[in-house]
Design a protein around this motif. Structure first.
Motif, PDB file in Angstrom:
ATOM      1  N   ASN A  73       0.820  -1.227   0.000  1.00 41.70           N
ATOM      2  CA  ASN A  73       0.000   0.000   0.000  1.00 41.70           C
ATOM      3  C   ASN A  73       0.844   1.264   0.000  1.00 41.70           C
ATOM      4  O   ASN A  73       0.547   2.233   0.690  1.00 41.70           O
ATOM      5  CB  ASN A  73      -0.925   0.031   1.225  1.00 41.70           C
ATOM      6  CG  ASN A  73      -1.968  -1.036   1.165  1.00 41.70           C
ATOM      7  OD1 ASN A  73      -2.611  -1.224   0.133  1.00 41.70           O
ATOM      8  ND2 ASN A  73      -2.123  -1.778   2.248  1.00 41.70           N
ATOM      9  N   HIS A  96      -4.460   8.412   0.823  1.00 42.34           N
ATOM     10  CA  HIS A  96      -5.522   7.846  -0.004  1.00 42.34           C
ATOM     11  C   HIS A  96      -5.942   6.504   0.582  1.00 42.34           C
ATOM     12  O   HIS A  96      -5.100   5.663   0.870  1.00 42.34           O
ATOM     13  CB  HIS A  96      -4.987   7.667  -1.441  1.00 42.34           C
ATOM     14  CG  HIS A  96      -5.979   7.098  -2.407  1.00 42.34           C
ATOM     15  ND1 HIS A  96      -7.195   7.682  -2.661  1.00 42.34           N
ATOM     16  CD2 HIS A  96      -5.929   5.985  -3.178  1.00 42.34           C
ATOM     17  CE1 HIS A  96      -7.847   6.959  -3.564  1.00 42.34           C
ATOM     18  NE2 HIS A  96      -7.102   5.928  -3.889  1.00 42.34           N
ATOM     19  N   LYS A  97      -7.226   6.337   0.802  1.00 44.00           N
ATOM     20  CA  LYS A  97      -7.763   5.128   1.422  1.00 44.00           C
ATOM     21  C   LYS A  97      -7.040   4.801   2.726  1.00 44.00           C
ATOM     22  O   LYS A  97      -6.654   3.663   2.986  1.00 44.00           O
ATOM     23  CB  LYS A  97      -7.695   3.943   0.453  1.00 44.00           C
ATOM     24  CG  LYS A  97      -8.600   4.130  -0.761  1.00 44.00           C
ATOM     25  CD  LYS A  97      -8.613   2.910  -1.640  1.00 44.00           C
ATOM     26  CE  LYS A  97      -9.597   3.106  -2.789  1.00 44.00           C
ATOM     27  NZ  LYS A  97      -9.413   2.111  -3.841  1.00 44.00           N
ATOM     28  N   GLY A  98      -6.832   5.837   3.521  1.00 44.89           N
ATOM     29  CA  GLY A  98      -6.288   5.647   4.862  1.00 44.89           C
ATOM     30  C   GLY A  98      -4.804   5.366   4.937  1.00 44.89           C
ATOM     31  O   GLY A  98      -4.295   5.045   6.019  1.00 44.89           O
ATOM     32  N   ARG A  99      -4.085   5.460   3.822  1.00 39.01           N
ATOM     33  CA  ARG A  99      -2.635   5.218   3.838  1.00 39.01           C
ATOM     34  C   ARG A  99      -1.909   6.292   3.035  1.00 39.01           C
ATOM     35  O   ARG A  99      -2.472   6.855   2.104  1.00 39.01           O
ATOM     36  CB  ARG A  99      -2.316   3.842   3.206  1.00 39.01           C
ATOM     37  CG  ARG A  99      -2.925   2.652   3.917  1.00 39.01           C
ATOM     38  CD  ARG A  99      -2.332   2.465   5.294  1.00 39.01           C
ATOM     39  NE  ARG A  99      -0.897   2.258   5.237  1.00 39.01           N
ATOM     40  CZ  ARG A  99      -0.321   1.052   5.262  1.00 39.01           C
ATOM     41  NH1 ARG A  99      -1.042  -0.035   5.380  1.00 39.01           N
ATOM     42  NH2 ARG A  99       0.991   0.938   5.200  1.00 39.01           N
ATOM     43  N   TYR A 131     -16.935  10.156   0.564  1.00 37.82           N
ATOM     44  CA  TYR A 131     -15.585  10.728   0.639  1.00 37.82           C
ATOM     45  C   TYR A 131     -15.672  12.122   1.262  1.00 37.82           C
ATOM     46  O   TYR A 131     -16.343  13.008   0.731  1.00 37.82           O
ATOM     47  CB  TYR A 131     -14.973  10.799  -0.764  1.00 37.82           C
ATOM     48  CG  TYR A 131     -13.530  11.233  -0.737  1.00 37.82           C
ATOM     49  CD1 TYR A 131     -12.525  10.315  -0.468  1.00 37.82           C
ATOM     50  CD2 TYR A 131     -13.177  12.557  -0.962  1.00 37.82           C
ATOM     51  CE1 TYR A 131     -11.198  10.706  -0.420  1.00 37.82           C
ATOM     52  CE2 TYR A 131     -11.849  12.954  -0.927  1.00 37.82           C
ATOM     53  CZ  TYR A 131     -10.869  12.026  -0.654  1.00 37.82           C
ATOM     54  OH  TYR A 131      -9.550  12.421  -0.598  1.00 37.82           O
ATOM     55  N   ARG A 162      -6.554   7.309  11.738  1.00 38.56           N
ATOM     56  CA  ARG A 162      -5.590   6.214  11.621  1.00 38.56           C
ATOM     57  C   ARG A 162      -5.963   5.047  12.535  1.00 38.56           C
ATOM     58  O   ARG A 162      -5.846   3.888  12.161  1.00 38.56           O
ATOM     59  CB  ARG A 162      -4.165   6.705  11.952  1.00 38.56           C
ATOM     60  CG  ARG A 162      -3.617   7.749  11.001  1.00 38.56           C
ATOM     61  CD  ARG A 162      -3.649   7.358   9.545  1.00 38.56           C
ATOM     62  NE  ARG A 162      -2.906   6.164   9.199  1.00 38.56           N
ATOM     63  CZ  ARG A 162      -1.636   6.134   8.782  1.00 38.56           C
ATOM     64  NH1 ARG A 162      -0.959   7.253   8.667  1.00 38.56           N
ATOM     65  NH2 ARG A 162      -1.057   4.989   8.463  1.00 38.56           N
ATOM     66  N   ARG A 195      -8.667   3.168  11.104  1.00 43.58           N
ATOM     67  CA  ARG A 195      -8.347   2.757   9.733  1.00 43.58           C
ATOM     68  C   ARG A 195      -9.450   3.217   8.764  1.00 43.58           C
ATOM     69  O   ARG A 195      -9.871   2.486   7.868  1.00 43.58           O
ATOM     70  CB  ARG A 195      -8.136   1.246   9.657  1.00 43.58           C
ATOM     71  CG  ARG A 195      -6.896   0.836  10.423  1.00 43.58           C
ATOM     72  CD  ARG A 195      -6.560  -0.632  10.323  1.00 43.58           C
ATOM     73  NE  ARG A 195      -5.141  -0.864  10.553  1.00 43.58           N
ATOM     74  CZ  ARG A 195      -4.525  -0.702  11.727  1.00 43.58           C
ATOM     75  NH1 ARG A 195      -5.200  -0.280  12.759  1.00 43.58           N
ATOM     76  NH2 ARG A 195      -3.241  -0.944  11.852  1.00 43.58           N
ATOM     77  N   GLU A 237     -11.160   4.992   5.733  1.00 44.27           N
ATOM     78  CA  GLU A 237     -10.652   5.156   4.365  1.00 44.27           C
ATOM     79  C   GLU A 237     -11.227   6.370   3.646  1.00 44.27           C
ATOM     80  O   GLU A 237     -10.745   6.744   2.586  1.00 44.27           O
ATOM     81  CB  GLU A 237     -10.951   3.891   3.548  1.00 44.27           C
ATOM     82  CG  GLU A 237     -10.217   2.679   4.099  1.00 44.27           C
ATOM     83  CD  GLU A 237     -10.028   1.585   3.076  1.00 44.27           C
ATOM     84  OE1 GLU A 237     -10.709   1.640   2.028  1.00 44.27           O
ATOM     85  OE2 GLU A 237      -9.195   0.689   3.321  1.00 44.27           O
ATOM     86  N   ASN A 238     -12.273   6.953   4.200  1.00 44.06           N
ATOM     87  CA  ASN A 238     -12.967   8.021   3.472  1.00 44.06           C
ATOM     88  C   ASN A 238     -12.818   9.394   4.075  1.00 44.06           C
ATOM     89  O   ASN A 238     -13.442  10.328   3.612  1.00 44.06           O
ATOM     90  CB  ASN A 238     -14.470   7.715   3.404  1.00 44.06           C
ATOM     91  CG  ASN A 238     -14.748   6.554   2.513  1.00 44.06           C
ATOM     92  OD1 ASN A 238     -14.204   6.449   1.426  1.00 44.06           O
ATOM     93  ND2 ASN A 238     -15.575   5.637   2.983  1.00 44.06           N
ATOM     94  N   TYR A 286     -10.446  12.600   5.348  1.00 42.90           N
ATOM     95  CA  TYR A 286      -9.144  13.240   5.179  1.00 42.90           C
ATOM     96  C   TYR A 286      -9.169  14.572   5.926  1.00 42.90           C
ATOM     97  O   TYR A 286      -9.726  15.540   5.442  1.00 42.90           O
ATOM     98  CB  TYR A 286      -8.901  13.447   3.677  1.00 42.90           C
ATOM     99  CG  TYR A 286      -7.472  13.776   3.273  1.00 42.90           C
ATOM    100  CD1 TYR A 286      -6.471  14.000   4.202  1.00 42.90           C
ATOM    101  CD2 TYR A 286      -7.138  13.854   1.922  1.00 42.90           C
ATOM    102  CE1 TYR A 286      -5.178  14.292   3.808  1.00 42.90           C
ATOM    103  CE2 TYR A 286      -5.843  14.136   1.501  1.00 42.90           C
ATOM    104  CZ  TYR A 286      -4.870  14.365   2.453  1.00 42.90           C
ATOM    105  OH  TYR A 286      -3.589  14.663   2.043  1.00 42.90           O
TER     106      TYR A 286
END
Lengths: 468, 68
Positions: A53, A127-130, A311, A330, A333, A335-336, A338
């Motif tokens: 990832n 992006h997507k949590g990473r 998102y 984090r 985890r 993903e959407n 930011y």
């Protein structure tokens, strides 16, 4: 080829360039980069980066005509990243994460005989949590003996700003907004206090590095004149030393003015739960693809959207609140979601060559839905923005707006008016509605329980975005 | 060693003469510094009562492989 246009953030590197065709983003790999690209794909490095990832995956596409066919080796289509944010919009922990990811990319690349040829913070995306590398063309075949070509860039983009944020203030991240290729090391060295020299990593990578740059700036000593070789072990030590230095830097992430907001507010439990259910219901009514939560604090309300798979960007002016939000993202985890630092009274401008390298905040919109909860009084009263001007701004960044009106009788507004004259005669429900109805239609209007606040769902006039 | 245009590293960044020279100077020193740090960390860890590294360590683990 009228439906083609080149993305102007990518002109520096001759390895390739980005272009749009019918709203899809492609990257041309130039012939000059052919050998390096083949090595990336065939050595197993690319697969390793995807598995870990660490990179935005791409696919090779056929049948897309190149605008520069003579130099074209291949055309790839990277996975879409919905929102590109910039280093001056990250909190300390985000920049630190991006720095460690960059160093990890360099280490993994070395295992496959390649080296990271640039260490720009703009190449990283959350992006997507990473944290992932945006630019697949960032590697070249490693030749034993070479120093790290991106060393200066890493220090300017990451180490310097992180050190300034650690020793001075978290808002020093905004310096990155002034310098398109990272904060020059001589400035960083001048701004840092003497005690930063007691840290070996900062003494060498910032202070001595800056001195050496100044000393050799005019002497024109070329690389060939120094015959010593820089072994792979030396390179690994350099990367490890940078990593240790980054890991040694930290800032306090709580205790800033806003991070405790939800604990300190005068909301009753009832009002808070009620507000949440009203906002959730309105989000369900709009069914947006993308949400910007402006003035999101630690992201309590942003999560109403992101947990529905939408998102969501959570902007706040306070780096402490953004840090708390980021830690939660984090840990979950998520993903959407930011979280980003943004001062709405002075949002990110367009920057760089011809103002086209970095986009302004507004150019990155508009979005389906904006949340503006407990925000209007800060903009209208603390920052003196007339309500009509506020309505104009919001109508340019969204199709739908969930906005909370906080009347003068509210204790939060009273607090803002304590130290100043009340010159805001039209700051009333009627004044608010009159101003916003110039640009929006009122779709819903819900008074909050246990409070004098009102939540509105507004839709931009003449918008064809349907509400079900 | 000579390379033709397709084999030469592209090097579009100017690495800066100073940045190049400081790496050469550091080449000898950093090996020792990295080794010293490993032992220093072990000594500190031995005497430290609270073994948890806090939030930043948790985030670090997500962002990078732990090499240890």
């Amino acid at each position: 080829m009228s439906n083609y246009h080149t993305e102007n953030a990518s002109f520096r590197d001759p390895s390739g360039f980005l272009f749009y065709k019918e709203d899809s983003l492609y990257r041309q790999v130039n012939r000059v980069y052919q050998r390096h690209y083949d090595h990336l794909m065939n050595s197993g490095l690319y697969d390793a980066l995807v598995d870990q990832n660490l990179i935005i995956p791409h696919e090779e596409v056929k049948g897309i005509e190149s605008t520069q066919p003579d130099s074209c080796y291949n055309i790839i289509k990277p996975e879409r990243v919905p929102f590109i944010a910039y280093p001056y919009e990250w909190c300390f922990l985000q920049l630190r994460s991006a720095a460690l990811t960059t160093l990890r990319l360099a280490r993994v690349a070395l295992d496959y005989g390649m080296i990271l040829k640039d260490a720009s913070a703009y190449n990283l995306a959350f992006h997507k949590g990473r944290w992932r590398l945006l630019d697949s063309l960032s590697f070249e075949i490693y030749q034993e003996g070479e120093t790290w070509i991106a060393y200066k860039q890493f220090c300017q983009h990451f180490l310097g700003p992180l050190a300034l944020m650690t020793y001075k203030d978290q808002r020093m991240s905004l310096l990155s907004r002034l310098f398109i290729d990272g904060v020059p090391l001589d400035i960083t060295a001048k701004l840092l206090p003497f005690r930063s020299k007691l840290r070996f990593g900062l003494l060498t990578h910032i202070h001595l590095h800056a001195k050496t740059q100044t000393k050799y700036a005019d002497q024109g000593e070329s690389r060939e004149q120094v015959n010593r070789e820089f072994s792979q072990q030396s390179l690994q030590n350099l990367l490890e030393s940078l990593r240790n230095t980054v890991k040694g830097l930290s800032v306090k992430t709580d205790g800033t003015e806003w991070a405790q907001y939800y604990q300190d507010t005068n909301y009753s439990e009832n009002a808070f739960t009620g507000k949440k259910s009203v906002v959730a219901q309105l989000i369900d009514q709009v069914q947006p693809e993308t949400v910007w939560d402006m003035g999101a604090n630690t992201g309590e309300f942003s999560r109403l959207a992101s947990e529905r798979g939408i998102y969501t960007i959570a902007f706040d002016v306070d780096p402490g609140a953004v840090s708390q939000n980021y830690i939660q993202v984090r840990k979950d985890r998520a993903e959407n979601l930011y979280p980003l630092v943004m001062d709405l009274t002075n949002p990110s401008p367009a920057l760089g060559w011809a103002h086209e390298e970095r986009q302004s905040l507004m150019a990155r919109g508009p979005v389906d839905l904006v949340l503006a909860l407990a925000l209007v009084h800060h903009l209208a009263i603390s920052n003196n923005v007339p309500l009509e001007t506020l309505a104009q701004f919001f109508s340019q960044i969204c199709e739908n707006l969930i906005i909370e009106f906080v009347p003068k009788s509210d204790s939060q507004v009273q607090r803002l008016l304590l130290s100043r004259e009340d010159i805001f005669d039209n700051y009333t429900v009627a004044g608010f509605e009159a101003a916003f109805c110039q640009k929006f239609d009122i779709i819903e209007e819900t008074p909050l329980v246990d409070s004098e606040r009102i939540i509105y769902l507004l839709r931009v006039k003449h918008s064809y975005n349907s509400i079900t | 060693m000579k390379f033709d245009i397709f084999f030469k590293p592209l090097g579009y960044l100017d690495p800066g003469t100073g940045s190049f020279i400081i790496q050469m100077i550091l080449a000898g020193v950093l090996g020792i510094a990295v080794a010293v740090r490993i032992y220093w960390k072990k000594i500190v860890a031995f005497f430290r009562k609270d073994k948890s590294g806090g939030v930043q360590d948790e985030l670090d683990d997500m962002d990078e492989y732990t090499d240890e």
